[in-house]
Design a protein around this motif. Structure first.
Motif, PDB file in Angstrom:
ATOM      1  N   ARG A 205       5.855  15.029  -0.805  1.00 30.18           N
ATOM      2  CA  ARG A 205       7.074  14.553  -0.139  1.00 30.18           C
ATOM      3  C   ARG A 205       6.725  13.728   1.092  1.00 30.18           C
ATOM      4  O   ARG A 205       7.363  12.706   1.366  1.00 30.18           O
ATOM      5  CB  ARG A 205       7.975  15.732   0.229  1.00 30.18           C
ATOM      6  N   VAL A 206       5.722  14.164   1.821  1.00 32.90           N
ATOM      7  CA  VAL A 206       5.304  13.423   3.008  1.00 32.90           C
ATOM      8  C   VAL A 206       4.624  12.114   2.604  1.00 32.90           C
ATOM      9  O   VAL A 206       4.902  11.043   3.181  1.00 32.90           O
ATOM     10  CB  VAL A 206       4.364  14.288   3.859  1.00 32.90           C
ATOM     11  N   ALA A 207       3.741  12.161   1.617  1.00 29.70           N
ATOM     12  CA  ALA A 207       3.024  10.951   1.189  1.00 29.70           C
ATOM     13  C   ALA A 207       3.998   9.857   0.769  1.00 29.70           C
ATOM     14  O   ALA A 207       3.813   8.674   1.105  1.00 29.70           O
ATOM     15  CB  ALA A 207       2.070  11.291   0.045  1.00 29.70           C
ATOM     16  N   ASN A 208       5.041  10.226   0.048  1.00 32.82           N
ATOM     17  CA  ASN A 208       5.998   9.244  -0.443  1.00 32.82           C
ATOM     18  C   ASN A 208       6.827   8.612   0.665  1.00 32.82           C
ATOM     19  O   ASN A 208       7.442   7.560   0.466  1.00 32.82           O
ATOM     20  CB  ASN A 208       6.933   9.890  -1.469  1.00 32.82           C
ATOM     21  N   ALA A 209       6.864   9.251   1.822  1.00 32.14           N
ATOM     22  CA  ALA A 209       7.670   8.725   2.929  1.00 32.14           C
ATOM     23  C   ALA A 209       6.939   7.657   3.732  1.00 32.14           C
ATOM     24  O   ALA A 209       7.571   6.887   4.464  1.00 32.14           O
ATOM     25  CB  ALA A 209       8.079   9.870   3.853  1.00 32.14           C
ATOM     26  N   PHE A 210       5.612   7.590   3.598  1.00 34.59           N
ATOM     27  CA  PHE A 210       4.831   6.676   4.435  1.00 34.59           C
ATOM     28  C   PHE A 210       4.757   5.265   3.856  1.00 34.59           C
ATOM     29  O   PHE A 210       4.522   5.080   2.665  1.00 34.59           O
ATOM     30  CB  PHE A 210       3.396   7.195   4.604  1.00 34.59           C
ATOM     31  N   PHE A 211       4.972   4.292   4.723  1.00 33.71           N
ATOM     32  CA  PHE A 211       4.655   2.897   4.467  1.00 33.71           C
ATOM     33  C   PHE A 211       3.859   2.405   5.675  1.00 33.71           C
ATOM     34  O   PHE A 211       4.073   2.880   6.794  1.00 33.71           O
ATOM     35  CB  PHE A 211       5.923   2.056   4.295  1.00 33.71           C
ATOM     36  N   PRO A 212       2.945   1.458   5.485  1.00 29.11           N
ATOM     37  CA  PRO A 212       2.134   1.009   6.621  1.00 29.11           C
ATOM     38  C   PRO A 212       2.976   0.535   7.801  1.00 29.11           C
ATOM     39  O   PRO A 212       3.941  -0.219   7.627  1.00 29.11           O
ATOM     40  CB  PRO A 212       1.314  -0.146   6.025  1.00 29.11           C
TER      41      PRO A 212
ATOM     42  N   MET B 252       0.835  -1.190   0.000  1.00 31.56           N
ATOM     43  CA  MET B 252       0.000   0.000   0.000  1.00 31.56           C
ATOM     44  C   MET B 252       0.872   1.243   0.000  1.00 31.56           C
ATOM     45  O   MET B 252       1.877   1.306   0.701  1.00 31.56           O
ATOM     46  CB  MET B 252      -0.912   0.018   1.237  1.00 31.56           C
ATOM     47  N   ARG B 253       0.510   2.215  -0.824  1.00 33.52           N
ATOM     48  CA  ARG B 253       1.217   3.480  -0.845  1.00 33.52           C
ATOM     49  C   ARG B 253       0.210   4.624  -0.773  1.00 33.52           C
ATOM     50  O   ARG B 253      -0.936   4.503  -1.190  1.00 33.52           O
ATOM     51  CB  ARG B 253       2.058   3.632  -2.131  1.00 33.52           C
TER      52      ARG B 253
END
Length: 361
Positions: free
Chosen positions: A72-79, A1-2
């Motif tokens: 930039r923040v969205a790309n840093a998140f992984f579950p 999930m991204r």
């Protein structure tokens, strides 16, 4: 999930606009109000003020949280992996604590304090960690509330993985053309990263005929050691009459061992994604039985566009993969620092995202 910027913007847009939101750090006495959210990817307009100093939402000025910052923040998140906003955004963006707090008020996000590994000489100890956000899509909390998540996760804060490029010179015909010079420069940097990744993985790289004149490290990229001089020398292309004309303007093609083609890639920084998909489809039509990866390489903020276009009926046979710039440069940086060798082609799939069936993500 991204996550994408549109996901985060949508989550924040669900927060009521008629109330104030506190910062995660309770020592920060200010309050935040959401003025508006522009769909699908921002910007988000907010007001922030400190009531203890006489501030009110009526006197506070409007400020913008940009789409770039959200991406930039969205790309840093992984579950279920904590992220540190200050490390993700550095010293950029004076609204970073505002965005962090608003995200934490949405149901899938918690704040937490993972342990931090501190190494000195031959000893490693676990210290109290800094504030992080963690994305827990499987365990939402009520909308509009801040929730702390107790975690046993421990983080080793290794140095960042910046990719670096030496100076490059664009062909004279580029200057003064309709193509913005900085857009062309970025396009060429990504092509160079793909050449260097390919070289480290034992591939030879074809670069589009019209891009071979770019000079990098005082050498035309068309003359670099691992770059294919002529497509007509590649068995996969030469054995089919129309394949040469279909392939010669494709941005980047990886070849291996004379009879393998690990990836066909179009770098879409300035032009529409459709043009690159059309070129790759043209090549596939000449060699329909040959298995390879058809890949769109594009900025992270173009993800939704790539997924949408790749799922058009006429391109579905390509089974396109999306290779975001951040993943290209993560792999390029890894090649620069570790000189990785001996990995299989499937290793590449860890950095690329399938697109078929994801157009509504």
């Amino acid at each position: 999930m991204r996550l994408s910027a549109s996901n985060i913007s949508s989550y924040i847009d669900q927060l009521p606009k008629n109330r104030a939101y506190s910062y995660i750090n309770n020592k920060t006495k200010g309050e935040i109000r959401i003025v508006s959210v522009t769909k699908p990817e921002g910007p988000i307009i907010i007001k922030r003020y400190n009531p203890s100093k006489g501030g009110t939402p009526f006197t506070a000025k409007e400020e913008s949280i940009s789409s770039e910052m959200i991406w930039r923040v969205a790309n840093a998140f992984f579950p279920n992996q904590p992220i540190n906003f200050d490390r993700v955004l550095g010293a950029s963006y004076n609204t970073r604590s505002v965005l962090e707090s608003l995200i934490a008020h949405t149901p899938q996000f918690y704040y937490c304090y993972p342990g931090r590994i501190e190494s000195t000489f031959n000893n490693s100890t676990i210290k109290k960690g800094h504030k992080h956000l963690i994305w827990r899509p499987e365990a939402p909390h009520p909308l509009g509330e801040l929730h702390h998540f107790e975690t046993d996760i421990v983080i080793s804060e290794v140095p960042n993985t910046d990719a670096f490029y030496d100076a490059l010179t664009l062909p004279n015909e580029t200057k003064g053309s309709e193509i913005d010079i900085e857009i062309k420069r970025r396009h060429s940097q990504i092509q160079i990263a793909l050449i260097m990744i390919g070289q480290q993985l034992g591939f030879r790289t074809w670069i589009a005929q019209n891009d071979k004149g770019v000079i990098y490290k005082n050498q035309r990229i068309g003359e670099m050691d691992s770059v294919v001089r002529s497509l007509r020398d590649e068995n996969i292309i030469s054995m089919v009459n129309d394949a040469y004309n279909a392939a010669k303007l494709i941005d980047c093609i990886w070849f291996k061992n004379g009879n393998l083609m690990p990836a066909v890639m179009e770098v879409e920084h300035s032009t529409g994604v459709t043009s690159g998909l059309t070129r790759m489809k043209g090549l596939q039509d000449t060699i329909p039985a040959f298995l390879t990866r058809y890949v769109i390489v594009a900025p992270d903020e173009e993800r939704d566009k790539v997924l949408r276009e790749a799922n058009r009926l006429q391109f579905q046979s390509l089974n396109v993969r999306y290779f975001p710039y951040s993943a290209v440069e993560e792999l390029y940086s890894l090649c620069q620092r570790r000189k990785i060798r001996g990995v299989t082609e499937e290793f590449l799939d860890c950095f690329m995202e399938p697109t078929v069936g994801l157009s509504n993500c």
